[in-house]
Design an enzyme around this catalytic site. Structure first.
Site, PDB file in Angstrom:
ATOM      1  N   GLU A 196     -14.711  -8.809  -0.203  1.00 48.77           N
ATOM      2  CA  GLU A 196     -13.335  -8.888  -1.295  1.00 48.77           C
ATOM      3  C   GLU A 196     -12.861 -10.311  -0.800  1.00 48.77           C
ATOM      4  O   GLU A 196     -12.446 -10.826   0.190  1.00 48.77           O
ATOM      5  CB  GLU A 196     -12.275  -8.003  -0.858  1.00 48.77           C
ATOM      6  CG  GLU A 196     -12.453  -6.646  -1.161  1.00 48.77           C
ATOM      7  CD  GLU A 196     -11.211  -5.825  -1.019  1.00 48.77           C
ATOM      8  OE1 GLU A 196     -10.323  -6.339  -0.539  1.00 48.77           O
ATOM      9  OE2 GLU A 196     -11.461  -4.681  -1.229  1.00 48.77           O
ATOM     10  N   TYR A 250     -10.815   2.605  -4.318  1.00 51.12           N
ATOM     11  CA  TYR A 250     -10.335   2.012  -2.778  1.00 51.12           C
ATOM     12  C   TYR A 250      -9.316   3.031  -2.394  1.00 51.12           C
ATOM     13  O   TYR A 250      -8.077   3.038  -3.080  1.00 51.12           O
ATOM     14  CB  TYR A 250      -9.882   0.804  -3.238  1.00 51.12           C
ATOM     15  CG  TYR A 250      -9.441   0.018  -1.976  1.00 51.12           C
ATOM     16  CD1 TYR A 250      -8.705   0.406  -1.016  1.00 51.12           C
ATOM     17  CD2 TYR A 250      -9.828  -1.459  -1.633  1.00 51.12           C
ATOM     18  CE1 TYR A 250      -8.422  -0.366   0.196  1.00 51.12           C
ATOM     19  CE2 TYR A 250      -9.432  -2.157  -0.731  1.00 51.12           C
ATOM     20  CZ  TYR A 250      -8.621  -1.622   0.238  1.00 51.12           C
ATOM     21  OH  TYR A 250      -8.365  -2.183   1.348  1.00 51.12           O
ATOM     22  N   ASP A 266       0.996  -6.810   0.931  1.00 56.70           N
ATOM     23  CA  ASP A 266       0.414  -7.453   1.931  1.00 56.70           C
ATOM     24  C   ASP A 266       1.240  -7.489   3.174  1.00 56.70           C
ATOM     25  O   ASP A 266       2.516  -7.707   2.803  1.00 56.70           O
ATOM     26  CB  ASP A 266      -0.234  -8.641   1.708  1.00 56.70           C
ATOM     27  CG  ASP A 266      -1.595  -8.466   0.973  1.00 56.70           C
ATOM     28  OD1 ASP A 266      -2.389  -7.879   1.342  1.00 56.70           O
ATOM     29  OD2 ASP A 266      -1.616  -9.426  -0.232  1.00 56.70           O
TER      30      ASP A 266
END
Lengths: 269, 400
Positions: free
Chosen positions: A48, A173, A59
């Site tokens: 990734e 995911y 994040d």
């Protein structure tokens, strides 16, 4: 190599795919390219590659820091594709571009999708485009051959998991915990059951797990229940502490731990 | 084609949407359903109305500013006195509504972002009132600059968390609030402070603020027997503007004028005027006009007024701009500061620096606006919070 082909190969080898995450341009563009090559050579199945963004709201501190450093160093969306192109000169490890929507909008949706495929990307994961958020946009992104990778969270309802799985390509995911990216000392106990529940609704698309996986032991545990394991922040942490060589060793250690547990997967519970 | 054009749900034309991490989708669905159910419940409406009246001090007056009229030589100029609300600005209209909604959903923990601290104080206030846990994210730079509001929030029982990532201002505080929400979404409600963020926030916050325009319409009807010729309000995220515009959007003859912060001038690159000088982009969950660079990185904003210092804007404003239903102008720091002094001397009203932007436009363009009929300005907040800042600026000017 396509993502589907990559997962087939891992399946044949009776192991889960190792999917390291790297922020493009961290610590700078040339070293970023070296990290990509080193990570692939050390046993990454898929990489990734993060396109840095000024406001990475999914994040945690580690990836935020690496993004800001990359931007300070002048990394751009175009620059990310250039690094990928250079990587492709010697490696066919599949790459999923990972980032946020706004730089893609600014680049031009169709232009970006074409340029990403041309540079050698197999997949695209935009953390702020949940399945169905913008169908026309999603169709355009996928129209040039990119697999649109979809996230599933612990808060996602079972009905929605099915909807997301139908919209997904490449792999699904699963976010290992409710929260943002970042290394964690411990994984949650219910993870195995949750991954199993996603698999039952995945329609055969491989299910990988990420967010918070930080040690070879954790990677091995997750590999026992999932089709792939994403390691991100822990890799950036390692790079901060021990540089490119440290990253290579860490990736090799992750791969080694996952292989030991691979051949005889325990029941998912 | 604009990116969202084919999806009509949750949008104002192409703008708005839900560009957020998957983890929040369920919470946004829950919030949408709770808000829909609460809106249909007469008991909820009655409780909110009672709080707005007895606790916040509504209805706020519509004050005719004769001395302003004399000074600029126009017909009627009215000020909608949101500065008289409890906590000193319109922000409490929204935080009362959302706190009731949090209680309705059974969420006991509240988070909020704040720039200057006004929304943080309004959130801390309602959390004290409803006995809810309260965490306010504030850029580290703003924490330094707005020490008094930080202490106010702490007095009210809130925890203020400084944010030292990115530009250390409102944009980054909002990022951090969203990260908290992603992490604690099951027991936490995020009281967003403006008509920004993912759906349903822009329309929900607008509806909680629409009381401003509803009252204005009735009050002006009583005073003048007509609709206003123009309605003027400052626009940062744009909640006081949407609040006062909403009642008048269906009346095409009423000019809706939003005033953005031009900072040191649009050419300087140091401003907060995405509608005037930005391009559509996605920040904090919705598509709207945005200050950004050629690579799609969000550009830092600047304004003398911390409440306008934001690179984005509510998506409904972007739509009103594209549709030509509202017009958006800009006012520089200097002109806003001059209006701050001028209104103080003329009317004995010290406006918030945000509201001073709207006043500056009326001082300059009032004669032209007045041709359409009575002018209404949303005096969105009072300037007590800005007095020390303005004193420092004046001192610097005197010294320099």
């Amino acid at each position: 190599m396509s993502l589907a082909r990559c997962f087939e190969r891992c399946k044949t080898e009776r192991r889960a795919a190792l999917i390291p995450f790297l922020t493009c341009g961290y610590p700078d563009a040339p070293q970023s390219l070296e990290l990509l090559r080193g990570t692939a050579d050390a046993g990454a199945d898929i990489i990734e590659l993060g396109i840095p963004f000024s406001d990475p709201l999914a994040d945690g501190p580690t990836i935020q820091r690496s993004s800001f450093r990359a931007l300070e160093g002048g990394m751009t969306t175009e620059g990310t594709l250039e690094v990928l192109r250079a990587f492709r000169a010697g490696h066919d490890t599949p790459v999923v571009l990972f980032g946020y929507l706004n730089p893609v909008l600014r680049y031009g949706v169709d232009e970006f999708a074409r340029a990403a495929v041309d540079a050698g990307a197999q997949g695209l994961l935009l953390t702020d485009v949940p399945a169905g958020a913008d169908r026309a946009l999603e169709e355009r992104l996928a129209a040039h051959g990119l697999d649109l990778i979809r996230l599933i969270a612990p808060t996602t309802s079972p009905e929605r998991i099915s909807v997301i799985a139908r919209a997904g390509a490449g792999f699904l995911y699963y976010i290992s915990r409710t929260g943002i990216t970042g290394a964690r000392a411990q994984l949650r106990r219910a993870l195995g059951k949750e991954v199993e529940a996603v698999k039952q609704r995945s329609g055969g698309i491989p299910v990988v797990v990420g967010f918070g996986i930080s040690t070879p032991e954790q990677a091995a545990d997750v590999a026992a229940v999932a089709d792939g394991v994403v390691v991100g922040s822990a890799l950036i942490d390692r790079c901060e502490q021990a540089g490119a060589e440290g990253v290579r060793e860490f990736v090799a250690a992750l791969r080694g731990a996952m292989e030991r547990d691979g051949p005889d997967p325990p029941a998912a519970s | 084609m604009t990116p969202g054009a084919s999806a009509t749900e949750h949008r104002f034309g192409p703008y708005g949407g839900r560009y957020v991490p998957e983890t929040l989708i369920t919470a946004l669905d829950e919030l949408t359903a709770a808000w829909r159910d609460a809106s249909a419940d007469p008991a909820f409406a009655a409780e909110l109305r009672a709080l707005l009246e007895d606790y916040a001090g509504r209805p706020t007056p519509l004050y005719r500013a004769h001395r302003v009229e004399e000074a600029i030589g126009t017909g009627p100029v009215y000020l909608k006195r949101e500065d008289l609300n409890h906590t000193g600005a319109h922000k409490i209209n929204n935080t009362l509504g959302q706190a009731l909604l949090a209680r309705w959903m059974g969420k006991r923990r509240i988070i909020a972002e704040t720039g200057a601290g006004q929304h943080g104080v309004a959130t801390a206030t309602v959390c004290a009132l409803f006995d809810l846990e309260c965490v306010v994210y504030m850029g580290a730079e703003d924490v330094e600059r707005q020490a008094l509001n930080v202490y106010r929030m702490e007095l009210l029982g809130a925890e203020v968390r400084p944010v030292d990532s990115g530009s250390c201002t409102l944009k980054d505080a909002t990022n951090e609030a969203i990260r908290d929400w992603v992490t604690n979404v099951r027991d936490t409600h995020y009281i967003i402070g403006s008509v920004v963020g993912p759906d349903p926030f822009p329309r929900m916050v607008r509806d909680f603020q629409a009381v401003i325009g509803d009252e204005t319409r009735a009050q002006l009807e009583a005073a003048e027997g007509r609709l206003p010729g123009s309605v003027v309000a400052c626009v940062g995220g744009g909640s006081n503007a949407m609040g006062i515009f909403h009642a008048f959007v269906p009346f095409g003859d009423v000019r809706l004028v939003g005033v953005e912060a031009a900072g040191e001038g649009l050419d300087s690159g140091r401003h907060s005027a995405p509608l005037a000088a930005g391009t559509p982009g996605v920040l904090h969950g919705s598509l709207s006009y945005l200050l950004q660079d050629a690579d799609g990185q969000v550009a830092p904003a600047h304004s003398i007024s911390a409440g306008l210092d934001y690179p984005g804007v509510g998506p409904e404003h972007s739509w009103l701009l594209d549709e030509g239903r509202a017009e958006y102008v800009t006012v520089t720091d200097d002109r806003a500061l001059a209006a701050f002094h001028r209104l103080s001397r003329l009317e004995g009203l010290i406006p918030a620096l945000e509201s001073a932007h709207a006043m500056a436009h009326v001082f300059e363009a009032g004669a032209e606006l007045a041709r359409h009929g009575p002018i209404v300005v949303c005096l969105s907040g009072r300037g007590d919070k800005d007095v020390a800042h303005v004193a420092r600026l004046s001192g610097a000017e005197a010294d320099g």
